[in-house]
Design a protein around this motif. Structure first.
Motif: not given
Length: 123
Positions: A105-107, A112-115
């Motif tokens: 996953i792009d971290g 909020a977006g990564v979660s």
């Protein structure tokens, strides 16, 4: 279910999970460039009164508590770089042990977006 955060850190630890019969459904790898990791870690501060973690840029503390915040020794730049080097030297070996469970996953986004991306990926 359970979450292992920061474990395994070595090939031996990864193998021990398998040898113990621990079934891993997903290994989430958050891809973040080293320079951004340093920025995120070095900016963290701990409030010793509440135990809350702030970030000077991304999650600033209230002005009235800034003077009591602590910069943990393991969050200082001279200690972060060796930790990242250690991670980079071990990660491929560990991921080989976790083969078949890896979700990248792009971290680099905000929390909020990564979660949200992690949740979407796990569904």
């Amino acid at each position: 279910g359970f979450i292992l955060d920061g474990y395994p850190r070595t090939k031996a630890q990864a193998r021990s999970l398998r040898n113990l019969g621990v079934s891993i459904d997903a290994t989430i790898v958050l891809d973040v460039p080293d320079n951004q990791l340093v920025e995120r870690i070095v900016g963290r501060r701990l409030d010793p009164v509440t135990g809350k973690i702030y970030h000077l840029d991304y999650f600033p503390p209230p002005k009235e508590i800034v003077n009591r915040l602590e910069h943990r020794s393991d969050d200082r730049v001279e200690n972060v770089a060796p930790r990242i080097r250690s991670y980079n030297s071990n990660v491929m070996t560990i991921l080989r042990e976790m083969q078949g469970t890896i979700l990248r996953i792009d971290g680099t986004g905000d929390v909020a977006g990564v979660s949200a991306e992690v949740e979407k990926t796990l569904r």
